[in-house]
Design a protein around this motif. Sequence first.
Motif, PDB file in Angstrom:
ATOM      1  N   PHE A 256     -10.606  10.844  -3.235  1.00 16.19           N
ATOM      2  CA  PHE A 256     -11.519   9.664  -3.560  1.00 16.19           C
ATOM      3  C   PHE A 256     -12.074   9.867  -4.713  1.00 16.19           C
ATOM      4  O   PHE A 256     -12.535  11.180  -5.241  1.00 16.19           O
ATOM      5  CB  PHE A 256     -12.501   9.582  -2.480  1.00 16.19           C
ATOM      6  CG  PHE A 256     -11.973   9.359  -1.044  1.00 16.19           C
ATOM      7  CD1 PHE A 256     -11.607   8.110  -0.539  1.00 16.19           C
ATOM      8  CD2 PHE A 256     -12.031  10.385  -0.219  1.00 16.19           C
ATOM      9  CE1 PHE A 256     -11.382   7.885   0.750  1.00 16.19           C
ATOM     10  CE2 PHE A 256     -11.395  10.205   1.337  1.00 16.19           C
ATOM     11  CZ  PHE A 256     -11.042   9.128   1.583  1.00 16.19           C
ATOM     12  N   PHE A 257     -12.271   8.901  -5.584  1.00 17.09           N
ATOM     13  CA  PHE A 257     -12.820   8.809  -6.967  1.00 17.09           C
ATOM     14  C   PHE A 257     -14.108   9.424  -6.798  1.00 17.09           C
ATOM     15  O   PHE A 257     -14.515  10.183  -7.827  1.00 17.09           O
ATOM     16  CB  PHE A 257     -12.760   7.568  -7.558  1.00 17.09           C
ATOM     17  CG  PHE A 257     -13.391   7.638  -8.787  1.00 17.09           C
ATOM     18  CD1 PHE A 257     -12.744   7.916  -9.994  1.00 17.09           C
ATOM     19  CD2 PHE A 257     -14.682   6.969  -9.292  1.00 17.09           C
ATOM     20  CE1 PHE A 257     -13.111   8.006 -11.295  1.00 17.09           C
ATOM     21  CE2 PHE A 257     -15.180   7.182 -10.435  1.00 17.09           C
ATOM     22  CZ  PHE A 257     -14.297   7.735 -11.426  1.00 17.09           C
ATOM     23  N   PHE A 258     -15.055   8.742  -5.849  1.00 21.99           N
ATOM     24  CA  PHE A 258     -16.259   9.504  -5.850  1.00 21.99           C
ATOM     25  C   PHE A 258     -16.393  10.733  -5.105  1.00 21.99           C
ATOM     26  O   PHE A 258     -17.807  11.431  -4.927  1.00 21.99           O
ATOM     27  CB  PHE A 258     -17.402   8.404  -5.397  1.00 21.99           C
ATOM     28  CG  PHE A 258     -17.467   7.179  -6.455  1.00 21.99           C
ATOM     29  CD1 PHE A 258     -18.158   7.360  -7.349  1.00 21.99           C
ATOM     30  CD2 PHE A 258     -16.729   5.889  -6.210  1.00 21.99           C
ATOM     31  CE1 PHE A 258     -18.436   6.344  -8.415  1.00 21.99           C
ATOM     32  CE2 PHE A 258     -16.990   4.979  -7.226  1.00 21.99           C
ATOM     33  CZ  PHE A 258     -17.677   5.243  -8.158  1.00 21.99           C
ATOM     34  N   ILE A 294     -15.877  20.151  10.440  1.00 24.69           N
ATOM     35  CA  ILE A 294     -15.400  19.962  11.812  1.00 24.69           C
ATOM     36  C   ILE A 294     -15.366  18.449  12.103  1.00 24.69           C
ATOM     37  O   ILE A 294     -14.502  17.785  12.802  1.00 24.69           O
ATOM     38  CB  ILE A 294     -16.163  20.751  12.991  1.00 24.69           C
ATOM     39  CG1 ILE A 294     -15.486  22.314  12.611  1.00 24.69           C
ATOM     40  CG2 ILE A 294     -15.801  20.543  14.191  1.00 24.69           C
ATOM     41  CD1 ILE A 294     -16.124  23.280  13.454  1.00 24.69           C
ATOM     42  N   TYR A 295     -16.633  17.792  11.779  1.00 23.75           N
ATOM     43  CA  TYR A 295     -16.740  16.521  12.093  1.00 23.75           C
ATOM     44  C   TYR A 295     -16.035  15.583  11.116  1.00 23.75           C
ATOM     45  O   TYR A 295     -15.289  14.603  11.783  1.00 23.75           O
ATOM     46  CB  TYR A 295     -18.500  15.973  11.800  1.00 23.75           C
ATOM     47  CG  TYR A 295     -18.607  14.567  11.934  1.00 23.75           C
ATOM     48  CD1 TYR A 295     -18.645  14.026  13.497  1.00 23.75           C
ATOM     49  CD2 TYR A 295     -18.884  13.762  11.125  1.00 23.75           C
ATOM     50  CE1 TYR A 295     -18.912  12.699  13.691  1.00 23.75           C
ATOM     51  CE2 TYR A 295     -19.202  12.396  11.204  1.00 23.75           C
ATOM     52  CZ  TYR A 295     -19.336  11.942  12.811  1.00 23.75           C
ATOM     53  OH  TYR A 295     -19.649  10.851  12.773  1.00 23.75           O
ATOM     54  N   SER A 296     -15.747  15.878   9.901  1.00 29.07           N
ATOM     55  CA  SER A 296     -14.678  15.043   9.059  1.00 29.07           C
ATOM     56  C   SER A 296     -14.007  15.702   8.288  1.00 29.07           C
ATOM     57  O   SER A 296     -14.522  16.091   7.179  1.00 29.07           O
ATOM     58  CB  SER A 296     -15.564  13.716   8.407  1.00 29.07           C
ATOM     59  OG  SER A 296     -14.663  13.290   7.672  1.00 29.07           O
ATOM     60  N   PRO A 297     -12.834  16.336   8.649  1.00 30.02           N
ATOM     61  CA  PRO A 297     -12.114  17.103   7.576  1.00 30.02           C
ATOM     62  C   PRO A 297     -11.836  16.551   6.450  1.00 30.02           C
ATOM     63  O   PRO A 297     -11.385  17.164   5.640  1.00 30.02           O
ATOM     64  CB  PRO A 297     -10.704  17.505   8.521  1.00 30.02           C
ATOM     65  CG  PRO A 297     -11.029  17.117   9.896  1.00 30.02           C
ATOM     66  CD  PRO A 297     -12.210  16.179  10.142  1.00 30.02           C
ATOM     67  N   LEU A 304     -16.806   7.570   5.551  1.00 29.19           N
ATOM     68  CA  LEU A 304     -17.038   6.167   5.139  1.00 29.19           C
ATOM     69  C   LEU A 304     -15.848   5.421   5.316  1.00 29.19           C
ATOM     70  O   LEU A 304     -15.763   4.383   5.805  1.00 29.19           O
ATOM     71  CB  LEU A 304     -17.344   6.484   3.874  1.00 29.19           C
ATOM     72  CG  LEU A 304     -18.564   5.211   3.148  1.00 29.19           C
ATOM     73  CD1 LEU A 304     -19.702   5.204   3.998  1.00 29.19           C
ATOM     74  CD2 LEU A 304     -18.755   5.199   1.886  1.00 29.19           C
ATOM     75  N   ASP A 305     -14.890   5.908   5.025  1.00 27.54           N
ATOM     76  CA  ASP A 305     -13.386   5.408   4.879  1.00 27.54           C
ATOM     77  C   ASP A 305     -13.162   5.095   6.427  1.00 27.54           C
ATOM     78  O   ASP A 305     -12.638   3.872   6.610  1.00 27.54           O
ATOM     79  CB  ASP A 305     -12.344   6.336   4.326  1.00 27.54           C
ATOM     80  CG  ASP A 305     -11.047   5.782   3.779  1.00 27.54           C
ATOM     81  OD1 ASP A 305     -11.402   4.642   3.244  1.00 27.54           O
ATOM     82  OD2 ASP A 305     -10.117   6.050   4.098  1.00 27.54           O
ATOM     83  N   ARG A 306     -13.268   6.100   7.328  1.00 23.43           N
ATOM     84  CA  ARG A 306     -13.042   5.870   8.711  1.00 23.43           C
ATOM     85  C   ARG A 306     -13.754   4.714   9.237  1.00 23.43           C
ATOM     86  O   ARG A 306     -13.349   3.797   9.873  1.00 23.43           O
ATOM     87  CB  ARG A 306     -13.433   7.129   9.401  1.00 23.43           C
ATOM     88  CG  ARG A 306     -12.475   7.381  10.734  1.00 23.43           C
ATOM     89  CD  ARG A 306     -12.479   8.774  10.858  1.00 23.43           C
ATOM     90  NE  ARG A 306     -13.596   9.557  11.308  1.00 23.43           N
ATOM     91  CZ  ARG A 306     -14.110  10.521  11.670  1.00 23.43           C
ATOM     92  NH1 ARG A 306     -12.942  11.525  11.786  1.00 23.43           N
ATOM     93  NH2 ARG A 306     -15.201  10.831  11.756  1.00 23.43           N
ATOM     94  N   PHE A 307     -15.204   4.645   8.790  1.00 18.11           N
ATOM     95  CA  PHE A 307     -16.125   3.523   9.181  1.00 18.11           C
ATOM     96  C   PHE A 307     -15.632   2.219   8.659  1.00 18.11           C
ATOM     97  O   PHE A 307     -15.308   1.343   9.770  1.00 18.11           O
ATOM     98  CB  PHE A 307     -17.413   4.067   8.813  1.00 18.11           C
ATOM     99  CG  PHE A 307     -18.534   3.027   8.952  1.00 18.11           C
ATOM    100  CD1 PHE A 307     -18.900   3.001  10.281  1.00 18.11           C
ATOM    101  CD2 PHE A 307     -19.072   2.148   8.165  1.00 18.11           C
ATOM    102  CE1 PHE A 307     -19.733   2.059  10.798  1.00 18.11           C
ATOM    103  CE2 PHE A 307     -20.052   1.301   8.403  1.00 18.11           C
ATOM    104  CZ  PHE A 307     -20.372   1.224   9.633  1.00 18.11           C
ATOM    105  N   ILE A 308     -15.275   2.231   7.623  1.00 17.40           N
ATOM    106  CA  ILE A 308     -14.789   0.915   7.198  1.00 17.40           C
ATOM    107  C   ILE A 308     -13.444   0.388   7.755  1.00 17.40           C
ATOM    108  O   ILE A 308     -13.423  -0.675   7.941  1.00 17.40           O
ATOM    109  CB  ILE A 308     -14.385   1.036   5.543  1.00 17.40           C
ATOM    110  CG1 ILE A 308     -16.161   1.130   4.823  1.00 17.40           C
ATOM    111  CG2 ILE A 308     -13.875  -0.181   4.828  1.00 17.40           C
ATOM    112  CD1 ILE A 308     -15.999   1.644   3.606  1.00 17.40           C
ATOM    113  N   SER A 309     -12.596   1.432   7.661  1.00 20.99           N
ATOM    114  CA  SER A 309     -11.317   0.786   8.437  1.00 20.99           C
ATOM    115  C   SER A 309     -11.378   0.526   9.779  1.00 20.99           C
ATOM    116  O   SER A 309     -10.960  -0.376  10.300  1.00 20.99           O
ATOM    117  CB  SER A 309     -10.095   1.927   8.169  1.00 20.99           C
ATOM    118  OG  SER A 309     -10.647   2.951   9.063  1.00 20.99           O
TER     119      SER A 309
END
Lengths: 331, 380, 291
Positions: A256-258, A294-297, A304-309
């Motif tokens: 991810f760029f940021f 563990i929560y987000s490898p 954020l990505d997961r949330f958006i998708s």
Amino acid sequence: MTAAKYPKIGFGIVVIAALIIVPMNFNRYGLFILSQWAVMTIAAMGLNLTLGYAGQVSLAQGAFVGIGAYAAAIMTSNGLPLIAALGVAIVLCFVIGWILGYPALRVQHHYLAFVTLAFSTLAFLVFRNEDWLTKGIYGISNIPRPEIFGYPTRRPLPFYYVCLGSLGIVSLAVWWLIRSPWGRAFIALRENPVRALSLGIDTRRYTLMAFAIGSALGGIAGTLYAPLTQYVDPVPFHLSLSLDLLMMVIVGGSGFFFGPFLGAMIAVLLPEWLRFTQGYYLMLYAIAVIGLLIYSPTGILGILDRFISERRTKAASALRAVAKAKLETAP
Amino acid sequence: MKPVFLASALLATVLTGAAIAQSGAPIKLANVAELSGGGATVGTNWKNGIDLAIEEINSKGGVLGRKLEVTHADSQSNPGVARAQVQKALDAEPYVLLGPGYSGSVKVTAPLAAEAGIAQIMGGEAAELTTAGNKFLFRTSFGQQSSMPKVAKYINDDLKAKSVAIVWVNNDFGKGGRDSISKEFAKYNIKVAADLSTEAGQADFAADVSKIKAAAPDAVFVYVNEEESARILKELKRQGVTVPLVGETTLVGQKVVELAGDAANGARGHVGLTTDAPVELVKAFRDKFVKKYNYVPDHNGLKGWLAIYMIKATTEKMGKVDSKGFADALHGFTITAAKEPGILMDATFDANGDIDRQGFLVEIVEGKQVVKQVLPKLGN
Amino acid sequence: MSNLLDLLIAGLATGAIYAIVAVGFTLLWQTSQTINFAQGEFVMLPAFLMLAVMHAGAPFWVAIVIGIALSLLLLGLGFKLLLVDPMLRHGVLPLAIATMALAIGIKEAAKQFWSAEASPFPSIIPGGDITIFGRIVALQSIGVLVLAILAVLGLTTLLNRTSIGHQMQAAAQNPTVARIVGVPVERMILLTFLINAFLVALASLLITPIYLAKFSNGEVLGQAAFIAAIVGGFNQVRGAIAGGLLIGVVDNLSAAYVSTQYRAAVPLVLLIAIILFRPQGMMGRPEERTV
């Protein structure tokens, strides 16, 4: 899509303005930490290019920061301008990166990780043992801060702006790079090397290029690190810095760029916030990093990505449901 | 989210800093030391020494009726982090700054403290620290420029050695000692038969000792930390090296004797600051320390303790808590153990911030430190 | 030349320790693609667990038993269930990073809850020296070497001669096929984590009398074991053993005959050379690309 772009740009402007204006009344400590964040972000961006975009693990980014720092320290304390040191550092790191990567990538994908691991310890030994050049374990002190267009940047605030400005320039350059054909080739490489090869991409050359450019960004970070601390010795550039930078990229969200911006924030600022717990702060920091992974490898931006998708799928299925309902109710 | 996150966190740090500076009664000290990373043992000893001294002083009513209070910050043994933490400490305007212990970290931070006009009492031993004309920097132990000449003189005059092997640990402490003593050897025309750098934490000294054997020196100068000293002493004994082994505090301390056993016998060295010094006050200090922390401190524990008593004695001499006047008051000041038992041994601070104090030449005989010579203070 | 024997024996003893640690390392890699950057800290920790038990008044042998049991529980089962299982399907790297953080956590915990000081640790091997071929050798070196060889022999026998061993190898080499032919793959993977936990506890027991119990012990060991594993071939147990012994010996010889300042460099140059000329490691087999 275009409608969604404006709030994003607006948010970006607010962030940049805040980074410029808010620190104006920070104390010296706050400015130092923030400058450190900017410098580490640059180094992590380089590694993100190597790892996140080209899919290669480098365990030597800290060594490249060291090479940049020593180039700056040695040259500026001999009266040369920092900009010259910057040029030397970029060329040196790029070339060394190329030479290191070439044989490793000839053999096998993940061997770059092993070769860079060895290189980072070798670089430390050279920094420490070659007294004539690096002043060895004593280090180089009283490194001057540069004058930019005649303005001295000795004080913390102007030097923070030097770091922030450099971060801005590097960000733009990387932004441009990953949108260029090169950048797209890097991603093609990471996603499917075999397919990239069959599409006529010279995979080895592009992988090498990504690694060498990433290393050069490490060198840029180093040329800022030296005048920031105004003292350079071998210890900070041990393998642990390379591992830290790797952690920043993964924790922020590799590819991810940021990601590096957030990763460096976690690595530089989180321990500072936790310092009130005294002896426990590094332990808590470690636990936080493990918990996050563990929560987000895929790192913070992965969440954020997961949330958006998820929202997109939800929105899409809602749309489908509506369409279906319409179809069904239609006579 | 990011700027808010960032700004609020930094704001929080600023606010807590301000709150500390405002509250009136206690005297605020700030300590920045190596509490994690490669120097954690050094820094933790130093911190414990400080805490012990402050506890004792406060239980007896404090300094000029005011309690002492200290904040500890971890430099992670990294000069960059040390700089940030010292900056933070100075932003809170402490009475005196304590630490760091690594000479590199001292070099980064000393200009900041000097600029703020705040005295810095540190643990670094590198020779060059006090030669740069910094008027705010003070040592708690001999610099290598004052301890090494004594060792070299002993090797030349008493041992009559013509060639010496030097074993040193490759960090700023070891390298500094090695460079200082090499300079002294050159003055006496003593040949350096072997010059061996070792790594901190090294466990296997077989190769180093075999090199010493091959060089066949008249004496071996060992300048590594306590744990490595013990290991190399064992290996020297195993490979049958019988020439005199000379060192500093780190070769002949009680800890080395405990770890090396028989192999420590015959080791000798100059001891500027040791918890084994044949001085009643030092022994009492050691007992107090062991009682509180359950282990025998090294000289860094002693240094932390002394730093606090230097502050106490100097403040009482001034009769007021005056941060700006502190450095001037400590320059040229002799603190006597008779007046201030906490200082343990009479100590004088010169215009560079260097300390002058009694020293000892000791030898390990049957597992015990035996004082062979007392080296008097220079400027009596 | 007489020194050479001293150097070889000392180097082999150090190398044997690296070998034990490196074997565990490769086992985890083979069965579950786990690169454990905390492997060094895994070796550091059991000694502290044993010290804590002794501190509570138990005799040494009880402490050893409890220490090994605890490390099976924490570094074997706990490590697998809490860290590896949730992360494994997301690829090698996040897990590797998490183990880096774990290394920091373990190190800091040992420092905070025990001490930053090095503590002496009793040895299961009697102290003293013996004379072999006219050379004086520390019993400890010999003992470490012998025990390490025994452990490794035991392990290879388990892997090559027993049915459990064969099942483990099958689970490591091709889990899908293994599952089809009825190998309880999950249980086999757990078993490798337990074996690793046992090996690190053993290594801890062997080296701590020499290194002393100190929170920072893992840094040097972890890196040495990692390099040994790569040099020997990342995917072979016997490669890791050879790699460990070689690194130990090369380290000593390079200190004696090359340069003490650059002693750490020689094994690394060796590493790079091996990658260039024999990328599968000295004894490893070439890895098939899975794309």
